[in-house]
Design a protein around this motif. Structure first.
Motif, PDB file in Angstrom:
ATOM      1  N   PRO A 203     -23.626 -50.872 -26.120  1.00  0.00           N
ATOM      2  CA  PRO A 203     -22.958 -50.211 -24.999  1.00  0.00           C
ATOM      3  C   PRO A 203     -23.566 -48.843 -24.723  1.00  0.00           C
ATOM      4  O   PRO A 203     -24.060 -48.177 -25.634  1.00  0.00           O
ATOM      5  N   GLU A 204     -23.531 -48.433 -23.448  1.00  0.00           N
ATOM      6  CA  GLU A 204     -24.208 -47.205 -23.026  1.00  0.00           C
ATOM      7  C   GLU A 204     -23.206 -46.105 -22.688  1.00  0.00           C
ATOM      8  O   GLU A 204     -22.138 -46.356 -22.124  1.00  0.00           O
ATOM      9  N   PHE A 205     -23.589 -44.887 -23.031  1.00  0.00           N
ATOM     10  CA  PHE A 205     -22.756 -43.712 -22.790  1.00  0.00           C
ATOM     11  C   PHE A 205     -23.654 -42.564 -22.340  1.00  0.00           C
ATOM     12  O   PHE A 205     -24.870 -42.618 -22.490  1.00  0.00           O
ATOM     13  N   SER A 206     -23.044 -41.537 -21.785  1.00  0.00           N
ATOM     14  CA  SER A 206     -23.790 -40.301 -21.535  1.00  0.00           C
ATOM     15  C   SER A 206     -23.002 -39.150 -22.124  1.00  0.00           C
ATOM     16  O   SER A 206     -21.766 -39.172 -22.168  1.00  0.00           O
ATOM     17  N   VAL A 207     -23.734 -38.150 -22.594  1.00  0.00           N
ATOM     18  CA  VAL A 207     -23.129 -36.999 -23.251  1.00  0.00           C
ATOM     19  C   VAL A 207     -23.381 -35.770 -22.394  1.00  0.00           C
ATOM     20  O   VAL A 207     -24.535 -35.424 -22.121  1.00  0.00           O
ATOM     21  N   GLU A 208     -22.300 -35.140 -21.953  1.00  0.00           N
ATOM     22  CA  GLU A 208     -22.391 -33.945 -21.116  1.00  0.00           C
ATOM     23  C   GLU A 208     -22.218 -32.736 -22.035  1.00  0.00           C
ATOM     24  O   GLU A 208     -21.147 -32.537 -22.609  1.00  0.00           O
ATOM     25  N   SER A 209     -23.287 -31.946 -22.175  1.00  0.00           N
ATOM     26  CA  SER A 209     -23.312 -30.880 -23.173  1.00  0.00           C
ATOM     27  C   SER A 209     -23.614 -29.520 -22.564  1.00  0.00           C
ATOM     28  O   SER A 209     -24.263 -29.421 -21.516  1.00  0.00           O
ATOM     29  N   CYS A 210     -23.165 -28.489 -23.265  1.00  0.00           N
ATOM     30  CA  CYS A 210     -23.428 -27.108 -22.889  1.00  0.00           C
ATOM     31  C   CYS A 210     -24.100 -26.425 -24.076  1.00  0.00           C
ATOM     32  O   CYS A 210     -23.545 -26.418 -25.183  1.00  0.00           O
ATOM     33  N   THR A 211     -25.297 -25.869 -23.842  1.00  0.00           N
ATOM     34  CA  THR A 211     -26.037 -25.198 -24.915  1.00  0.00           C
ATOM     35  C   THR A 211     -26.318 -23.758 -24.528  1.00  0.00           C
ATOM     36  O   THR A 211     -26.830 -23.489 -23.431  1.00  0.00           O
ATOM     37  N   ILE A 212     -25.972 -22.831 -25.407  1.00  0.00           N
ATOM     38  CA  ILE A 212     -26.231 -21.407 -25.181  1.00  0.00           C
ATOM     39  C   ILE A 212     -26.775 -20.811 -26.472  1.00  0.00           C
ATOM     40  O   ILE A 212     -26.162 -20.942 -27.540  1.00  0.00           O
ATOM     41  N   ASN A 213     -27.945 -20.174 -26.360  1.00  0.00           N
ATOM     42  CA  ASN A 213     -28.600 -19.567 -27.527  1.00  0.00           C
ATOM     43  C   ASN A 213     -28.737 -20.559 -28.683  1.00  0.00           C
ATOM     44  O   ASN A 213     -28.554 -20.207 -29.855  1.00  0.00           O
ATOM     45  N   GLY A 214     -29.042 -21.810 -28.337  1.00  0.00           N
ATOM     46  CA  GLY A 214     -29.275 -22.821 -29.354  1.00  0.00           C
ATOM     47  C   GLY A 214     -28.032 -23.466 -29.921  1.00  0.00           C
ATOM     48  O   GLY A 214     -28.129 -24.401 -30.721  1.00  0.00           O
ATOM     49  N   GLU A 215     -26.855 -23.010 -29.521  1.00  0.00           N
ATOM     50  CA  GLU A 215     -25.605 -23.618 -29.984  1.00  0.00           C
ATOM     51  C   GLU A 215     -25.101 -24.600 -28.925  1.00  0.00           C
ATOM     52  O   GLU A 215     -24.937 -24.230 -27.759  1.00  0.00           O
ATOM     53  N   THR A 216     -24.859 -25.841 -29.325  1.00  0.00           N
ATOM     54  CA  THR A 216     -24.469 -26.886 -28.386  1.00  0.00           C
ATOM     55  C   THR A 216     -23.011 -27.273 -28.561  1.00  0.00           C
ATOM     56  O   THR A 216     -22.549 -27.485 -29.685  1.00  0.00           O
ATOM     57  N   ARG A 217     -22.307 -27.358 -27.438  1.00  0.00           N
ATOM     58  CA  ARG A 217     -20.931 -27.837 -27.421  1.00  0.00           C
ATOM     59  C   ARG A 217     -20.862 -29.075 -26.542  1.00  0.00           C
ATOM     60  O   ARG A 217     -21.311 -29.067 -25.391  1.00  0.00           O
ATOM     61  N   ILE A 218     -20.303 -30.157 -27.077  1.00  0.00           N
ATOM     62  CA  ILE A 218     -20.123 -31.387 -26.308  1.00  0.00           C
ATOM     63  C   ILE A 218     -18.904 -31.212 -25.404  1.00  0.00           C
ATOM     64  O   ILE A 218     -17.790 -31.017 -25.890  1.00  0.00           O
ATOM     65  N   ILE A 219     -19.110 -31.285 -24.097  1.00  0.00           N
ATOM     66  CA  ILE A 219     -18.009 -31.129 -23.149  1.00  0.00           C
ATOM     67  C   ILE A 219     -17.276 -32.456 -22.961  1.00  0.00           C
ATOM     68  O   ILE A 219     -16.047 -32.504 -22.909  1.00  0.00           O
ATOM     69  N   ALA A 220     -18.017 -33.547 -22.850  1.00  0.00           N
ATOM     70  CA  ALA A 220     -17.402 -34.859 -22.655  1.00  0.00           C
ATOM     71  C   ALA A 220     -18.416 -35.944 -22.989  1.00  0.00           C
ATOM     72  O   ALA A 220     -19.633 -35.732 -22.916  1.00  0.00           O
ATOM     73  N   ILE A 221     -17.907 -37.105 -23.355  1.00  0.00           N
ATOM     74  CA  ILE A 221     -18.733 -38.299 -23.493  1.00  0.00           C
ATOM     75  C   ILE A 221     -18.244 -39.297 -22.455  1.00  0.00           C
ATOM     76  O   ILE A 221     -17.055 -39.596 -22.371  1.00  0.00           O
ATOM     77  N   THR A 222     -19.167 -39.765 -21.649  1.00  0.00           N
ATOM     78  CA  THR A 222     -18.862 -40.644 -20.522  1.00  0.00           C
ATOM     79  C   THR A 222     -19.241 -42.076 -20.850  1.00  0.00           C
ATOM     80  O   THR A 222     -20.348 -42.335 -21.328  1.00  0.00           O
ATOM     81  N   GLU A 223     -18.336 -42.990 -20.595  1.00  0.00           N
ATOM     82  CA  GLU A 223     -18.612 -44.418 -20.770  1.00  0.00           C
ATOM     83  C   GLU A 223     -19.293 -44.939 -19.516  1.00  0.00           C
ATOM     84  O   GLU A 223     -18.839 -44.681 -18.398  1.00  0.00           O
ATOM     85  N   LYS A 224     -20.392 -45.665 -19.692  1.00  0.00           N
ATOM     86  CA  LYS A 224     -21.165 -46.148 -18.553  1.00  0.00           C
ATOM     87  C   LYS A 224     -21.057 -47.662 -18.449  1.00  0.00           C
ATOM     88  O   LYS A 224     -21.085 -48.365 -19.463  1.00  0.00           O
ATOM     89  N   ILE A 225     -20.933 -48.129 -17.243  1.00  0.00           N
ATOM     90  CA  ILE A 225     -20.928 -49.563 -16.987  1.00  0.00           C
ATOM     91  C   ILE A 225     -22.147 -49.859 -16.129  1.00  0.00           C
ATOM     92  O   ILE A 225     -22.293 -49.296 -15.040  1.00  0.00           O
ATOM     93  N   VAL A 226     -23.046 -50.716 -16.628  1.00  0.00           N
ATOM     94  CA  VAL A 226     -24.270 -51.019 -15.891  1.00  0.00           C
ATOM     95  C   VAL A 226     -24.348 -52.518 -15.632  1.00  0.00           C
ATOM     96  O   VAL A 226     -23.708 -53.322 -16.310  1.00  0.00           O
ATOM     97  N   THR A 227     -25.141 -52.895 -14.630  1.00  0.00           N
ATOM     98  CA  THR A 227     -25.332 -54.303 -14.331  1.00  0.00           C
ATOM     99  C   THR A 227     -26.049 -54.969 -15.491  1.00  0.00           C
ATOM    100  O   THR A 227     -26.822 -54.331 -16.214  1.00  0.00           O
ATOM    101  N   ASP A 228     -25.809 -56.253 -15.673  1.00  0.00           N
ATOM    102  CA  ASP A 228     -26.411 -56.974 -16.796  1.00  0.00           C
ATOM    103  C   ASP A 228     -27.600 -57.821 -16.365  1.00  0.00           C
ATOM    104  O   ASP A 228     -28.009 -58.745 -17.056  1.00  0.00           O
ATOM    105  N   ASP A 229     -28.172 -57.486 -15.198  1.00  0.00           N
ATOM    106  CA  ASP A 229     -29.370 -58.214 -14.782  1.00  0.00           C
ATOM    107  C   ASP A 229     -30.603 -57.413 -15.178  1.00  0.00           C
ATOM    108  O   ASP A 229     -30.543 -56.558 -16.053  1.00  0.00           O
TER     109      ASP A 229
END
Length: 409
Positions: A203-229
């Protein structure tokens, strides 16, 4: 008589979301210099200096900004446009104007071959890859290929020209199809290298992140639905992703390592991953907020506006003081409308205009003739639904889709 002080200004390269990003930039209270391939009247009235220029000609863009630097003190460069990330980074390097990404980090994210090479070198979710520049090189790599494989250009976006191939014949055809195109969607020269990657199952997801001065914070993880062709067109997205706890933890631990390897020290990133039996593996990394209205979903569920966060970072804001809005939904999802074949499009607009739908947009009119959807660029439209404690957004999307009588006949 003293030297006249230059006026401070912000440079915006290209636009993406109509009005939204310009309105965010305007909050700083400085004049805006907007460079875009075309500038419509609405955008021109929002800025101090609108400039129509070929953004694919980086030298001309740099020359124009050099001329303007005689009159303006260029405080920073801002873009959220995937195709203009490298241009902005190059301008920053040439003119010494602040931009979030170094030129090399921009190239590492924008060029899919760089992303894959670097992550494989660091041992982060290794994915087998071959590069070819022409059809004639395929016999040399066929022995190392296990079908199915993914074929894609190195510097395209929106799943354009990406194809899943099950046979040698399909592989040859996919490479030919890319070689028939000399430029990508916005007219930039396509990179000579074509990627042939192993097909990642999961299954596929996307990770929406915020990075400042090398420190990363995960804002959200998005579930993706894609075609199966064989074409990877995104059908929908849901925030927050419905993930097993262990899978989510692995993703959250991996993303900072990915961004560090690519040289991303500051910025908003949209990283596409698949969860496999071997752990999460990266599909690609984009050094900007996600598309497909994902920022709308993220804001509804988390209160964070990814565009505002991007500008917050550009202005030197800290990771401990991220701007935030009220949370308005427990879950949020978007459903795209696709054409599975050529024909006439039908939809019940009355259902899309119901209270169940937060937002909708149709690219084509009902009864209009349409072509088969084969990339994210020729979908027919979308609608967005929010979920609450009683009903998840996914269920509401399903209900609306069924009641809308969407079909191509």
């Amino acid at each position: 008589m003293g030297e006249c002080r230059k006026k401070e200004a912000i440079v915006v390269i290209g636009t993406r979301e109509k009005n939204h990003e310009l309105q965010i930039v305007k909050t700083l209270g400085l004049p805006i210099i907007l460079l875009n391939t075309t500038v419509d009247l609405e955008d021109a009235l929002e800025v101090e200096y609108p400039i129509e220029i070929n953004l694919n000609d980086e030298e001309s863009v740099i020359q124009k900004l050099e001329e303007l630097s005689t009159f303006y003190e260029l405080k920073l460069i801002f873009t959220l446009n995937e195709y203009r990330i490298i241009t902005a980074a190059k301008i920053s390097q040439e003119l010494n104007v602040p931009f979030n990404l170094s030129y090399q980090a921009a190239v590492n994210c924008r060029q899919k071959k760089n992303t894959r090479k670097i992550l494989n070198e660091f041992g982060i979710g290794n994915v087998k890859m071959n590069l070819v520049q022409e059809v004639g090189q395929l016999p040399d790599v066929l022995e190392s290929i296990v079908f199915p494989v993914i074929v894609k250009p190195s510097n395209e976006a929106g799943s354009h020209l990406v194809q899943k191939c099950h046979t040698e014949e399909e592989l040859y055809e996919a490479v030919r199809k890319i070689k028939e195109r000399s430029t990508n969607w916005v007219g930039q020269q396509l990179d000579d290298d074509i990627l042939i990657e192993e097909f990642i199952v999961g299954p596929e997801f996307s990770v929406e992140s915020c990075t400042i001065n090398g420190e990363t914070r995960i804002i959200a993880i998005t579930e993706k639905i894609v075609t199966d062709d064989n074409f990877f067109v995104e059908v929908g997205h849901v925030v927050p992703a419905r993930l097993a706890t262990e899978d989510e933890l692995q993703i959250r631990n991996m993303i900072p390592l990915v961004l560090q390897a690519l040289g991303v020290t500051d910025g908003i990133t949209h990283t596409e991953v698949k969860v496999t039996t071997e752990g999460p593996k990266v599909i690609e990394v984009n050094a900007r907020p996600g598309g497909d209205r994902i920022p709308n979903l993220v804001r509804a569920v988390t209160g964070y506006d990814l565009f505002e966060l991007a500008f917050h970072i550009s202005c030197g804001g800290s990771i401990d003081h991220l701007p935030r809005h009220d949370i308005v939904a427990h879950s949020a999802g978007i459903q795209f409308i696709l054409a599975e074949k050529e024909g006439r499009f039908r939809v019940s607009k009355a259902t899309l205009e119901s209270s169940e739908v937060e937002e909708y947009h149709l690219q084509v009119d009902p009864d209009e003739e349409v072509f088969t959807t084969d990339s994210n660029y020729n979908r027919l439209g979308y609608f967005i639904c929010y979920g609450d404690e009683r009903e998840h957004a996914v269920q509401r999307l399903k209900n609306v889709y069924e009641q809308s009588n969407i079909m191509v006949f």
